[in-house]
Motif scaffolding. Structure first.
Motif, PDB file in Angstrom:
ATOM      1  N   ILE A 361       0.849  -1.193   0.000  1.00  0.00           N
ATOM      2  CA  ILE A 361       0.000   0.000   0.000  1.00  0.00           C
ATOM      3  C   ILE A 361       0.885   1.242   0.000  1.00  0.00           C
ATOM      4  O   ILE A 361       1.825   1.341   0.791  1.00  0.00           O
ATOM      5  N   LEU A 363       0.372   5.273   0.522  1.00  0.00           N
ATOM      6  CA  LEU A 363      -0.581   6.270   0.991  1.00  0.00           C
ATOM      7  C   LEU A 363       0.096   7.638   1.017  1.00  0.00           C
ATOM      8  O   LEU A 363       1.147   7.803   1.646  1.00  0.00           O
ATOM      9  N   HIS A 365      -0.760  11.772   1.678  1.00  0.00           N
ATOM     10  CA  HIS A 365      -1.753  12.733   2.176  1.00  0.00           C
ATOM     11  C   HIS A 365      -1.106  14.105   2.324  1.00  0.00           C
ATOM     12  O   HIS A 365       0.011  14.225   2.827  1.00  0.00           O
ATOM     13  N   SER A 409      -6.030  12.824  -0.067  1.00  0.00           N
ATOM     14  CA  SER A 409      -5.380  11.553   0.227  1.00  0.00           C
ATOM     15  C   SER A 409      -5.498  10.641  -0.987  1.00  0.00           C
ATOM     16  O   SER A 409      -6.566  10.550  -1.595  1.00  0.00           O
ATOM     17  N   MET A 411      -4.541   6.619  -2.105  1.00  0.00           N
ATOM     18  CA  MET A 411      -4.072   5.314  -1.651  1.00  0.00           C
ATOM     19  C   MET A 411      -4.057   4.343  -2.826  1.00  0.00           C
ATOM     20  O   MET A 411      -5.079   4.109  -3.472  1.00  0.00           O
ATOM     21  N   THR A 413      -3.115   0.423  -3.971  1.00  0.00           N
ATOM     22  CA  THR A 413      -2.966  -0.908  -3.395  1.00  0.00           C
ATOM     23  C   THR A 413      -2.751  -1.928  -4.500  1.00  0.00           C
ATOM     24  O   THR A 413      -3.467  -1.920  -5.505  1.00  0.00           O
TER      25      THR A 413
END
Length: 422
Positions: A361, A363, A365, A409, A411, A413
């Motif tokens: 993952i 991420l 932000h 944000s 994300m 995956t």
């Protein structure tokens, strides 16, 4: 295909259970109808001709012939109890002599039956006052029919049968229909399986073509970026750097009043050279096999410091990913960070890379101005839409969340495919 077969199996069970219950209920109705017909024949041919005036009047010994006629039926256990009522509710005959002459309340529909109505049957436990001798027999088939005595008087014949025959009829009908029904469902499932397999193959083919097209588009984009970066480095940057040296030389030999102008021009030129070199580095990604994804992301994020954006990194020291997946994560980070610099007006950016046994993952932000996700995507997010499609084809996902004034944000995956398993 596994989901299709599983759903088909569940659908078959969902359909088969209520159908089986319905078939069982219909079998019970059919068995009740047979019980009414059997009792009616018993009333018409065995009881009616023997219901003489003496029997109706309760003369002692008058029912001997009826007992002899019914004894074989009672002996085999199929017929549990039999009673004959007159219109007043008096028992004029029963296989239990102690019931003869007693009065009980007739059902509300008894007048209709006595007037020539259809017989009735039910399957239930017997707990009425008149059933004190049948309460321990469990569920019984209770049948009411009309009989005509010798003198033409209409009477009610009540018979109780063991429920074993009804249950046997139910099971027989059920076992006879359910295999056929299940075979029909199975044939339907197989008939649907062929077009389902063809559809699955077509979908796989389309996905394969789409995956190749996306990969070609990404590879072409990378090649174009490399070409542009090489041209910038080998031609434009070199020429500008040479011009900067020439300006510096002119500054040294110029008159005092012209030196500030040359110094300003040289400073602007050097600043543009630095910007072009940074652009060249962004266009031409690092060697991910040599650096590894965490170090490449760290270098990419470090450039935000030049724009006054604080960067917080949360990454493992190493990341076990094949190069294709590492390149996807790098492209996502590059696109997001470029948008952050150009549009977010952020003060802090956090970049987190997580990896477990099943997935990886990324991420990112920022605390910038954000944007409205419900509105049409801005032109600067086209790159992210392309990356979302690419990651989706690879079996992953890319989610973007943003709020006006609340930051953005992103994300990404991907299922983990270790390097050593490629």
């Amino acid at each position: 295909m596994q989901r299709f077969l599983l759903i088909g199996l569940i659908a078959s069970v969902v359909i088969a259970v209520p159908v089986g219950l319905w078939v069982r209920a219909q079998a019970a109705v059919n068995a009740m109808t047979n019980a009414v017909l059997l009792t009616q024949r018993l009333a018409d041919y065995s009881l009616g001709p023997l219901l003489t005036d003496a029997v109706l009047d309760g003369v002692a010994g008058a029912n001997r012939q009826i007992n002899e006629r019914l004894e074989p039926r009672l002996a085999d256990g199929a017929l549990v109890r039999i009673k004959v009522w007159d219109a007043t509710g008096r028992v004029i005959y029963s296989d239990l002599p102690m019931l003869v002459g007693r009065h009980f309340d007739l059902p509300s529909w008894a007048p209709e039956l006595l007037a020539g109505g259809q017989g009735r049957a039910s399957l239930e436990s017997q707990d009425e006052v008149e059933n004190q001798f049948e309460t321990g027999s469990g569920d019984l088939v209770e049948v009411y029919v009309r009989a005509i005595a010798v003198n033409g008087q209409a009477v009610v014949v009540e018979a109780y049968f063991n429920d074993a025959d009804v249950r046997a009829d139910q099971d027989s009908v059920l076992l006879g229909l359910i295999p056929t029904f299940l075979l029909s469902l199975g044939a339907l499932q197989l008939a649907q399986l062929i077009p389902a397999v063809q559809l699955a193959r077509r979908i796989q083919g389309h996905q394969s073509v789409r995956r190749r097209l996306l990969q070609h588009a990404i590879d072409a984009s990378d090649l174009e970026r490399q070409r542009i970066a090489r041209d910038l480095h080998d031609e434009v940057i070199q020429d500008l750097a040479g011009l900067s040296y020439a300006l510096e030389a002119e500054e040294m030999h110029s008159t005092p009043e012209n030196r500030p102008l040359f110094a300003q021009a040289k400073e602007i030129l050097q600043k543009n050279v630095r910007s072009l070199r940074a652009m060249s580095s962004e266009l031409y990604p690092p060697d991910l096999d040599e650096l590894g994804l965490p170090e490449a992301l760290a270098q990419l994020a470090a450039r935000l410091l030049e724009h006054g954006i604080e960067v917080k990194l949360h990454m493992p020291t190493d990341c076990d990913l094949d190069r294709d997946r590492a390149a996807m994560f790098y492209r996502v980070a590059r696109e997001v960070l470029a948008n952050t610099v150009k549009h977010a007006r952020a003060g802090v950016l956090e970049l987190t890379l997580l990896q477990d046994a099943n997935r990886t993952i990324l991420l990112i932000h920022d605390d910038g101005c954000g944007f409205d996700l419900s509105a049409d995507a801005p032109a600067n997010h086209v790159g992210l839409r392309i990356m979302r499609d690419t990651i989706s084809v690879a079996g992953g996902s890319l989610e973007v969340r943003s709020w006006k004034g609340g930051g953005t944000s992103v994300m990404a995956t991907l299922d983990r495919v270790p390097v050593h398993s490629r």
